[in-house]
Design an enzyme around this catalytic site. Structure first.
Site, PDB file in Angstrom:
ATOM      1  N   CYS A 102      62.388  10.089  90.618  1.00  0.00           N
ATOM      2  CA  CYS A 102      63.003   8.953  91.321  1.00  0.00           C
ATOM      3  C   CYS A 102      63.558   7.955  90.300  1.00  0.00           C
ATOM      4  O   CYS A 102      62.824   7.465  89.437  1.00  0.00           O
ATOM      5  CB  CYS A 102      61.997   8.264  92.226  1.00  0.00           C
ATOM      6  SG  CYS A 102      62.702   6.831  93.081  1.00  0.00           S
ATOM      7  N   HIS A 171      66.580  18.071  88.700  1.00  0.00           N
ATOM      8  CA  HIS A 171      67.849  17.423  89.063  1.00  0.00           C
ATOM      9  C   HIS A 171      68.635  17.262  87.770  1.00  0.00           C
ATOM     10  O   HIS A 171      68.133  16.686  86.798  1.00  0.00           O
ATOM     11  CB  HIS A 171      67.576  16.058  89.705  1.00  0.00           C
ATOM     12  CG  HIS A 171      68.813  15.354  90.168  1.00  0.00           C
ATOM     13  ND1 HIS A 171      68.999  14.967  91.473  1.00  0.00           N
ATOM     14  CD2 HIS A 171      69.931  14.971  89.514  1.00  0.00           C
ATOM     15  CE1 HIS A 171      70.180  14.372  91.598  1.00  0.00           C
ATOM     16  NE2 HIS A 171      70.754  14.372  90.411  1.00  0.00           N
ATOM     17  N   ASN A 204      68.951  21.342  91.248  1.00  0.00           N
ATOM     18  CA  ASN A 204      69.289  20.309  92.222  1.00  0.00           C
ATOM     19  C   ASN A 204      70.403  19.431  91.657  1.00  0.00           C
ATOM     20  O   ASN A 204      70.383  19.092  90.487  1.00  0.00           O
ATOM     21  CB  ASN A 204      68.033  19.472  92.524  1.00  0.00           C
ATOM     22  CG  ASN A 204      68.294  18.281  93.437  1.00  0.00           C
ATOM     23  OD1 ASN A 204      67.829  17.181  93.166  1.00  0.00           O
ATOM     24  ND2 ASN A 204      69.009  18.468  94.516  1.00  0.00           N
ATOM     25  N   GLY A 205      71.359  19.106  92.521  1.00  0.00           N
ATOM     26  CA  GLY A 205      72.431  18.203  92.116  1.00  0.00           C
ATOM     27  C   GLY A 205      73.806  18.752  92.416  1.00  0.00           C
ATOM     28  O   GLY A 205      74.186  19.808  91.901  1.00  0.00           O
ATOM     29  N   ASP A 206      74.530  18.071  93.295  1.00  0.00           N
ATOM     30  CA  ASP A 206      75.951  18.337  93.571  1.00  0.00           C
ATOM     31  C   ASP A 206      76.241  19.572  94.418  1.00  0.00           C
ATOM     32  O   ASP A 206      77.409  19.925  94.595  1.00  0.00           O
ATOM     33  CB  ASP A 206      76.763  18.457  92.264  1.00  0.00           C
ATOM     34  CG  ASP A 206      76.766  17.175  91.461  1.00  0.00           C
ATOM     35  OD1 ASP A 206      76.382  16.132  92.010  1.00  0.00           O
ATOM     36  OD2 ASP A 206      77.145  17.222  90.273  1.00  0.00           O
ATOM     37  N   GLY A 228      70.038  17.995  98.809  1.00  0.00           N
ATOM     38  CA  GLY A 228      69.660  16.679  99.279  1.00  0.00           C
ATOM     39  C   GLY A 228      70.733  16.044 100.126  1.00  0.00           C
ATOM     40  O   GLY A 228      70.840  16.277 101.325  1.00  0.00           O
TER      41      GLY A 228
END
Length: 330
Positions: A102, A171, A204-206, A228
């Site tokens: 986070c 991420h 994770n990401g995009d 996400g």
């Protein structure tokens, strides 16, 4: 078959990311129905759990249809995190997930979330204590580093694997990037392809389309993908990716009926779980996303957001279905 501990989650699992104020049981319900293989709760404060804070305890609610599911916890104190992991275990999830990713200031700048990337020995010690504390598989979600000068993600992965985590989601951004710029999946691939890494590595990401999911799967070799923001208001992305991976063809885009039905299901569960007032209020953030791209939708959105009646909102949604069916059919 990818496994986390002894839990099978598919040949190439698609995971729903834990998102604060988004990944609650009503949202998870529509994502599970549309193909999510593994889901996580919103992140839960370890201090909130050990102090029996109502908001934190509410986030422990899980339902059988969601399984397998992980409960995600965060915090900066090792003893609090150990105790919180035990409390979370009592809710009977399939796994415990630790949030080391986070980036928001109130979390990261206190040494929790991505803040712990500035103290990797503490990160390793905290993880080891949690692994010893619970009888469930422990997974971790993290970022590449605090900033470009502190990226040690291969070392982080090795250290966390050494103390017993069962899977790692990365991420592909640093904390400094927040959600800006492009995620760097080459660093995720370095972890996945390192000869000493043998636990599942999820990227994770995009990922916001079936094409990108297939491209990144093939290019970077990860064991699965966590999605996400692209799932907010568009839970169909999970089945769309699965269909495209299998056939190379696109599923038909969701119709206005599909959008209305998903919104109604989400709303009904939100009201059932949180009560009328809170359930209706917290749904307001989702309407724009469910009907993104529909021309001349703003007046309906205004009515949906301003209404405080469950029945009235259902009537407005039915009106939307009737008035926009031709737009989608043409």
């Amino acid at each position: 078959m990818v496994k986390i501990g002894n839990i099978e989650i598919g040949e190439f699992p698609l995971l729903l990311a834990p998102m604060e104020d988004v990944s609650d049981p009503p949202f998870r319900a529509v994502c599970k129905e549309n193909g999510a293989d593994l889901m996580y709760t919103e992140f839960i404060s370890s201090e909130g759990l050990i102090r029996n804070a109502a908001k934190s305890l509410e986030k422990l609610d899980i339902y059988d249809y969601e399984r397998p599911i992980g409960i995600q916890i965060f915090g900066d104190k090792i003893e609090s995190m150990r105790e919180a992991a035990s409390i979370a275990e009592e809710a009977k999830p399939e796994m415990i997930d630790i949030n080391y990713g986070c980036p928001v200031k109130k979390v990261a700048c206190k040494g929790a979330g991505a803040g712990i990337l500035l103290d990797i020995p503490k990160m390793q010690k905290m993880t080891a204590e949690i692994v010893k504390q619970v009888n469930l598989p422990v997974t971790v979600k993290t970022r590449l580093g605090w900033d470009d000068s502190t990226i040690k993600i291969v070392e982080v992965a090795q250290r966390l694997q050494d103390v017993g985590i069962a899977a790692l989601t990365i991420h592909g951004r640093t904390r400094k990037q927040m959600y800006k710029g492009e995620a760097d999946w080459t660093k995720i691939a370095e972890v996945k392809n390192h000869p000493d890494i043998h636990i599942p590595i999820f990227g994770n990401g995009d990922i916001d389309s079936p094409e990108k999911a297939v491209e990144y799967k093939n290019r970077y070799g990860v064991d699965g993908i966590m999605i996400g923001r692209a799932a907010i208001g568009y839970p169909w992305i999970f089945n769309e990716i699965k269909h495209f991976m299998k056939t190379g063809q696109h599923l038909t885009a969701p119709t206005i009926q599909d959008r209305v039905n998903a919104t109604k299901k989400h709303l009904n569960f939100s009201v059932e779980w949180k009560g009328d007032k809170k359930g209706i209020f917290e749904m307001r953030r989702h309407y724009t996303n469910y009907f993104r791209g529909i021309p001349h939708f703003k007046p309906y959105r205004t009515r949906l957001v301003e209404s405080i009646s469950h029945e009235e909102i259902l009537d407005i949604l039915s009106e939307i279905e009737n008035n926009f069916t031709e737009v989608f059919a043409s």
